[in-house]
Design an enzyme around this catalytic site. Structure first.
Site, PDB file in Angstrom:
ATOM      1  CG  HIS A  88      -2.283  10.750   4.192  1.00 15.90           C
ATOM      2  ND1 HIS A  88      -1.346  11.772   4.459  1.00 15.90           N
ATOM      3  CD2 HIS A  88      -2.156  10.490   2.694  1.00 15.90           C
ATOM      4  CE1 HIS A  88      -0.951  12.462   3.483  1.00 15.90           C
ATOM      5  NE2 HIS A  88      -1.399  11.945   2.468  1.00 15.90           N
ATOM      6  CG  ASP A 118      -2.067   1.235   1.183  1.00 18.11           C
ATOM      7  OD1 ASP A 118      -2.698   1.056   0.077  1.00 18.11           O
ATOM      8  OD2 ASP A 118      -2.027   2.032   2.004  1.00 18.11           O
ATOM      9  CG  HIS A 130      -6.845   5.793   4.216  1.00 16.16           C
ATOM     10  ND1 HIS A 130      -7.067   5.737   3.045  1.00 16.16           N
ATOM     11  CD2 HIS A 130      -7.766   5.936   5.066  1.00 16.16           C
ATOM     12  CE1 HIS A 130      -8.240   5.514   2.720  1.00 16.16           C
ATOM     13  NE2 HIS A 130      -8.716   5.655   4.110  1.00 16.16           N
ATOM     14  CG  ASP A 172      -4.321   1.434   5.019  1.00 15.05           C
ATOM     15  OD1 ASP A 172      -4.806   1.459   6.256  1.00 15.05           O
ATOM     16  OD2 ASP A 172      -4.994   2.476   4.313  1.00 15.05           O
ATOM     17  CD  GLU A 177      -2.067   6.167   2.717  1.00 11.74           C
ATOM     18  OE1 GLU A 177      -2.706   6.912   2.000  1.00 11.74           O
ATOM     19  OE2 GLU A 177      -2.617   5.099   3.183  1.00 11.74           O
TER      20      GLU A 177
END
Length: 240
Positions: free
Chosen positions: A57, A7, A152, A157, A9
């Site tokens: 986030h 994952d 997030h 995640d 960001e």
């Protein structure tokens, strides 16, 4: 089988418009078991983060000031994911961003160093059509505790997605175990060592009525397709 649940960001939603990766989180699965190995890094994007992204986030410009640039961590990131099958939620988003980062450095695309990518968003929509397929929704569906997810985060995640993915594909695990199961050991009655053999398979032949019904269906298909069926050999060319 080695899989990497991944994952990211980012500073915003569009790498084509100049948005950059600011966090990468990876979790390793080998033979459908979490190994405990992970890769996690924050990255200085050399640009400001959109206010909307910060709201998602919680990562600020100030926090990233002293973090490494992508070019400083690219080799260790590649080394961790290389050769693994990627498991990503909404894969086109993360792969697009990472390919952009790699491309800016003149390095091979992510899909060139990883054999394949599984998109769990697509998988969830196929398994549960019409239902919500966000990570939070899937955690609820598969009874995975995500109460600690207020914002997030790439590593958090990825950890949650790893649990979701294993739950989503649990039937595949049963199939793999069945295929790998050794044959039963049968006693030959002589008191010696038991033999490891599969028992003979029972063969059930179609009855005459079932065969006739089957032939009728094939004939109807052949008629509808004007004889262009794989089970009907082409007619030999006419002799001149």
């Amino acid at each position: 089988m080695r899989q990497i649940v991944l994952d990211t960001e980012t500073t915003g939603l569009d790498w084509k418009g100049g948005d950059r990766v600011i966090e990468i989180g990876c979790v390793e699965i080998v033979d459908r078991k979490l190994t405990g190995r992970h890769y996690h890094v924050f990255i200085n994007p050399e640009r400001d983060i959109d206010a909307g992204a910060i709201a998602v986030h919680g990562i600020t410009n100030e926090f990233l000031v002293d973090k490494p640039l992508f070019r400083q961590i690219v080799e260790e990131f590649e080394a961790f994911v290389a050769g693994g099958e990627l498991v990503i939620h909404n894969a086109s988003f993360d792969v697009g961003f990472l390919n952009n980062e790699l491309g800016l450095l003149g390095r091979p695309a992510l899909t060139a160093i990883c054999p394949s990518v599984i998109d769990t968003l697509k998988l969830a929509k196929e398994q549960n059509p019409g239902k919500k397929a966000s990570l939070n929704a899937l955690c609820t569906l598969y009874e995975i505790d995500n109460t600690h997810r207020s914002l997030h985060g790439a590593l958090l995640d990825a950890e949650l997605l790893a649990d979701v993915y294993l739950a989503m594909t649990r039937g595949q695990e049963s199939l793999i175990m069945a295929l790998d199961e050794p044959p039963p050991r049968l006693d030959d009655g002589s008191g010696g060592a038991a033999a490891s053999v599969w028992p003979p398979l029972r063969v059930i032949l179609a009855s005459a009525a079932e065969q006739a019904a089957h032939d009728a269906v094939l004939a109807e298909i052949a008629k509808a397709n004007k004889g262009h069926c794989l089970w009907i050999p082409p007619a030999p060319p006419a002799e001149s």
